[in-house]
Enzyme design. Structure first.
Site, PDB file in Angstrom:
ATOM      1  N   GLY A   1      29.763  12.035  14.744  1.00 54.65           N
ATOM      2  CA  GLY A   1      29.139  11.996  13.430  1.00 54.65           C
ATOM      3  C   GLY A   1      29.726  10.887  12.578  1.00 54.65           C
ATOM      4  O   GLY A   1      30.677  10.208  12.969  1.00 54.65           O
ATOM      5  N   SER A   2      29.150  10.725  11.389  1.00 58.59           N
ATOM      6  CA  SER A   2      29.521   9.578  10.544  1.00 58.59           C
ATOM      7  C   SER A   2      30.962   9.670  10.048  1.00 58.59           C
ATOM      8  O   SER A   2      31.646   8.646   9.913  1.00 58.59           O
ATOM      9  CB  SER A   2      28.556   9.471   9.364  1.00 58.59           C
TER      10      SER A   2
ATOM     11  N   ASP B   1      37.068  16.988  13.942  1.00 55.57           N
ATOM     12  CA  ASP B   1      35.611  16.826  13.957  1.00 55.57           C
ATOM     13  C   ASP B   1      35.074  16.985  12.536  1.00 55.57           C
ATOM     14  O   ASP B   1      35.792  17.441  11.629  1.00 55.57           O
ATOM     15  CB  ASP B   1      34.988  17.889  14.896  1.00 55.57           C
TER      16      ASP B   1
ATOM     17  N   ALA C   1      31.574  18.471  10.155  1.00 52.01           N
ATOM     18  CA  ALA C   1      30.724  19.672  10.172  1.00 52.01           C
ATOM     19  C   ALA C   1      29.567  19.464   9.204  1.00 52.01           C
ATOM     20  O   ALA C   1      29.643  18.623   8.300  1.00 52.01           O
ATOM     21  CB  ALA C   1      31.522  20.910   9.774  1.00 52.01           C
TER      22      ALA C   1
ATOM     23  N   LYS D   1      27.399  23.129  13.048  1.00 47.38           N
ATOM     24  CA  LYS D   1      27.561  21.771  13.545  1.00 47.38           C
ATOM     25  C   LYS D   1      26.343  21.409  14.405  1.00 47.38           C
ATOM     26  O   LYS D   1      25.575  22.258  14.784  1.00 47.38           O
ATOM     27  CB  LYS D   1      28.827  21.652  14.393  1.00 47.38           C
ATOM     28  N   GLY D   2      26.238  20.124  14.695  1.00 46.78           N
ATOM     29  CA  GLY D   2      25.155  19.687  15.570  1.00 46.78           C
ATOM     30  C   GLY D   2      24.173  18.757  14.888  1.00 46.78           C
ATOM     31  O   GLY D   2      23.151  18.393  15.474  1.00 46.78           O
TER      32      GLY D   2
ATOM     33  N   GLU E   1      30.924  19.281  21.551  1.00 48.19           N
ATOM     34  CA  GLU E   1      31.845  19.593  20.445  1.00 48.19           C
ATOM     35  C   GLU E   1      32.420  20.989  20.612  1.00 48.19           C
ATOM     36  O   GLU E   1      33.618  21.203  20.418  1.00 48.19           O
ATOM     37  CB  GLU E   1      31.113  19.473  19.099  1.00 48.19           C
TER      38      GLU E   1
HETATM   39  C1  5RP Z   1      27.521  16.150  15.214  1.00 51.04           C
HETATM   40  C2  5RP Z   1      28.182  17.018  14.226  1.00 51.04           C
HETATM   41  C3  5RP Z   1      28.839  16.362  13.054  1.00 51.04           C
HETATM   42  O1  5RP Z   1      30.167  16.705  13.022  1.00 51.04           O
HETATM   43  C4  5RP Z   1      28.174  16.847  11.806  1.00 51.04           C
HETATM   44  O2  5RP Z   1      26.780  16.586  11.925  1.00 51.04           O
HETATM   45  C5  5RP Z   1      28.727  16.146  10.570  1.00 51.04           C
HETATM   46  O3  5RP Z   1      28.327  14.829  10.589  1.00 51.04           O
HETATM   47  P1  5RP Z   1      28.712  13.783   9.484  1.00 51.04           P
HETATM   48  O4  5RP Z   1      30.156  13.481   9.650  1.00 51.04           O
HETATM   49  O5  5RP Z   1      27.809  12.603   9.794  1.00 51.04           O
HETATM   50  O6  5RP Z   1      28.406  14.400   8.151  1.00 51.04           O
HETATM   51  O7  5RP Z   1      28.221  18.218  14.320  1.00 51.04           O
HETATM   52  O8  5RP Z   1      26.867  16.902  16.209  1.00 51.04           O
END
Ligand code: 5RP
Length: 228
Positions: free
Chosen positions: A29-30, A84, A86, A97-98, A106
């Site tokens: 994710g970002s 990670d 979320a 998540k996802g 993950e």
């Molecule tokens: C990817 C995820 C990411 O951790 C979740 O979507 C958060 O993403 P971001 O850091 O872009 O807000 O679960 O499958």
């Protein structure tokens, strides 16, 4: 501060938990894509060496490009720490998540780690899971329409197959993602139990009882939430 600045506020508290020689799970994710260069820089400065296991092909590529070794998760005996992002965090530190479609890998890595820490900006904190984000579920391509219809009926909720650039989004595992717009608050444990036993469901985006710490970037500074 904008979103990226809020996310970046959380990095130091996370990186300082990494010790020389650790096997570290790196999420997707970002937030994590911003973290990776910052992490690599601090490891170089502090002359620390880690090995990573990665939750997506994209993360593995970014991590390798920074000179951090990547191992297959099947080849490691232990994951000391996983970091990670979320999409939602509830008051018990349970997660959705996802959002990036990497939820299966993950969950394999985050849930297996001795310690799992989550980095978010304050917009991800919710009263209950599903309050603002659709629940992603990874499903086999074979029976995805059957599953969608069953979920819509059983949960009285809208279900969409995730699309990207007008094409169905396909996960690193070759599957589809169904995004469920939960119409009302539901017991996350019951919901996970119901979903995970449906034939064709690989994994759900409900991460329950696995988070040890959430580090939140807020306009007032960093907030650290520990599991009780
Ligand atoms: C990817 C995820 C990411 O951790 C979740 O979507 C958060 O993403 P971001 O850091 O872009 O807000 O679960 O499958």
């Amino acid at each position: 501060m904008d979103m990226n600045e809020l996310k970046a506020l959380t990095f130091d508290d996370a990186i300082k938990q990494i010790e020389d020689g650790m096997i570290v799970g790196i999420g997707s994710g970002s937030t994590i894509e911003l973290l990776i260069p910052a992490l690599a820089k601090q490891l170089r400065n502090q002359q620390k060496h880690i090995t990573s296991v990665c939750t997506s092909k994209k993360t593995a590529m970014l991590v390798e490009n920074e000179g951090i070794p990547v191992m297959d998760v099947n080849e490691v005996e232990q994951i000391h720490l996983a970091i990670d992002g979320a999409d939602e965090v509830d008051p018990e530190l349970n997660l959705i998540k996802g959002g990036g479609g990497a939820l299966f890998r993950e969950k394999v890595i985050d849930a297996k780690a001795d310690r799992f820490i989550v980095l978010i900006d304050e917009s991800k904190q919710v009263e209950y899971l599903g309050a603002s984000f659709k629940l992603p579920v990874e499903v086999d391509q074979f029976n995805w329409i059957m599953l969608s219809k069953q979920l819509e009926k059983d949960l009285s909720s809208r279900v969409e197959r995730r699309m990207m650039d007008d094409e169905p989004f396909v996960t690193d595992n070759g599957n589809y993602i169904l995004d469920i717009q939960l119409e009302k608050p539901m017991n996350a444990y019951d919901l996970h139990e119901y979903l995970i036993h449906l034939v064709g469901v690989l994994e759900t985006g409900l991460f329950l009882d696995v988070t040890d710490q959430v580090i939140v970037g807020t306009q007032q500074g960093v907030k650290v939430l520990n599991r009780e």
